[in-house]
Design a protein around this motif. Structure first.
Motif, short mmCIF file in Angstrom:
data_model
loop_
_atom_site.label_atom_id
_atom_site.label_comp_id
_atom_site.label_asym_id
_atom_site.label_seq_id
_atom_site.Cartn_x
_atom_site.Cartn_y
_atom_site.Cartn_z
N LYS A 181 0.84 -1.21 0.00
CA LYS A 181 0.00 0.00 0.00
C LYS A 181 0.87 1.25 0.00
O LYS A 181 1.84 1.34 0.74
N VAL A 182 0.48 2.22 -0.84
CA VAL A 182 1.23 3.46 -1.00
C VAL A 182 0.32 4.65 -0.71
O VAL A 182 -0.79 4.74 -1.24
N ALA A 183 0.78 5.55 0.15
CA ALA A 183 0.07 6.79 0.46
C ALA A 183 0.72 7.94 -0.30
O ALA A 183 1.93 7.96 -0.51
N PHE A 184 -0.09 8.91 -0.69
CA PHE A 184 0.37 10.09 -1.42
C PHE A 184 -0.08 11.34 -0.67
O PHE A 184 -1.21 11.42 -0.20
N ALA A 185 0.82 12.34 -0.58
CA ALA A 185 0.50 13.60 0.09
C ALA A 185 1.39 14.69 -0.49
O ALA A 185 2.40 14.40 -1.14
N VAL A 186 1.04 15.94 -0.23
CA VAL A 186 1.87 17.06 -0.70
C VAL A 186 3.11 17.22 0.19
O VAL A 186 4.22 17.40 -0.32
N ASP A 187 2.94 17.14 1.50
CA ASP A 187 4.00 17.48 2.44
C ASP A 187 4.38 16.30 3.35
O ASP A 187 3.50 15.59 3.83
N SER A 223 -1.57 13.52 -7.19
CA SER A 223 -2.82 12.86 -7.57
C SER A 223 -2.68 12.14 -8.91
O SER A 223 -3.17 11.00 -9.07
N LEU A 224 -2.00 12.77 -9.86
CA LEU A 224 -1.78 12.13 -11.16
C LEU A 224 -0.83 10.94 -11.03
O LEU A 224 -1.03 9.91 -11.69
N GLU A 230 -2.13 -1.02 -3.68
CA GLU A 230 -3.25 -0.22 -3.18
C GLU A 230 -2.75 1.19 -2.91
O GLU A 230 -1.61 1.38 -2.47
N THR A 231 -3.59 2.21 -3.16
CA THR A 231 -3.16 3.59 -2.97
C THR A 231 -4.18 4.37 -2.16
O THR A 231 -5.37 4.04 -2.13
N VAL A 232 -3.71 5.45 -1.54
CA VAL A 232 -4.58 6.36 -0.81
C VAL A 232 -3.98 7.76 -0.87
O VAL A 232 -2.76 7.91 -0.82
#
Length: 256
Positions: free
Chosen positions: A41-47, A233-234, A246-248
């Motif tokens: 599982k991979v999480a994405f965020a700006v900071d 997001s892209l 899996e992503t979030v």
């Protein structure tokens, strides 16, 4: 897929070695306990900050991908809140991958090209625009037909979002646009030099007000955070399409 494989995969997409003048440490900033063990599982965020790390841990993520990482060209001591954040990552085996300028400039999943497509600039018109430390980071392009500043704003923002500032000092109908996300207010001078109708960035500064007014150019400051959710997001969408991970997305808006 292992962390080692995933980091190599991201490097192939973002090509961090092309951006050696970037003061941030692009790529894998914090590994996990075994980079050859599978991740799921991979999480994405700006900071990269305590809140995004904590929420990534709560989501049971193996990796956190951010635009703004921990390291900006100088050593930083593992004390205070920085220690607390790193310690949380270590205790929960969470890795961190950061991509600053490579994610701004990327033509497929980058902040600037993503914003250009969001507002409807013609794909065939898109060209590199604006430099920072000798690196091309932004994009410019044109609409098929000129449109109003109000229509562009409606395309740029969701219903619940609004720009930090709009300086409507140029043409009523806009044909050409330059875009550099984040904190690039002073680069409006590049847009003025190229006689563009509108410049879009994240932040605004006092000193560019009269520069825009006197040169009759429109200016939108969309917010540093809001203009830089685009790339992560892209990239999240691409990872979903090309891997079985899996992503979030972890949304931690600053309002700035």
């Amino acid at each position: 897929m292992t962390l080692n494989d995933f980091a190599k995969y991201l490097d192939e997409i973002l090509v961090p070695e092309k951006f050696n003048s970037d003061i941030s440490l692009n790529g894998l900033q914090v590994q996990n306990s075994d980079i050859f063990a599978p991740i799921h599982k991979v999480a994405f965020a700006v900071d990269a900050c305590y809140e995004t790390v904590n929420r990534a841990v709560e989501q049971n993520a193996d990796v956190l991908i951010v635009h703004h990482g921990f390291f900006w060209g100088k050593p930083i001591s593992l004390t205070g809140s920085h220690y607390k954040t790193i310690n949380l990552m270590m205790q929960n085996n969470l890795a961190l991958y950061a991509s600053h300028i490579p994610l701004d400039a990327n033509k497929d999943v980058g902040n600037n090209y993503g914003l250009a497509r969001r507002i409807g600039l013609e794909e065939s018109s898109l060209e590199e625009f604006g430099q920072w430390r000798g690196m091309n980071i932004g994009v410019k392009g044109s609409f098929e037909q000129p449109i109003s500043l109000e229509v562009i704003q409606s395309r740029l923002f969701n219903e619940n979002e609004k720009p930090l500032s709009v300086l409507p000092f140029g043409k009523n109908l806009i044909k050409t646009v330059g875009i550099i996300s984040g904190g690039a207010a002073e680069e409006v001078s590049d847009a003025i030099e190229e006689n563009l109708d509108l410049y879009i960035t994240g932040e605004v500064s006092h000193q560019i007000y009269h520069e825009c007014l006197e040169n009759k150019i429109n200016f939108i400051a969309g917010g540093h955070y809001n203009t830089e959710t685009v790339g992560v997001s892209l990239l999240k969408k691409l990872v979903e399409e090309e891997t079985n991970l899996e992503t979030v997305f972890i949304d931690v808006p600053t309002g700035l």
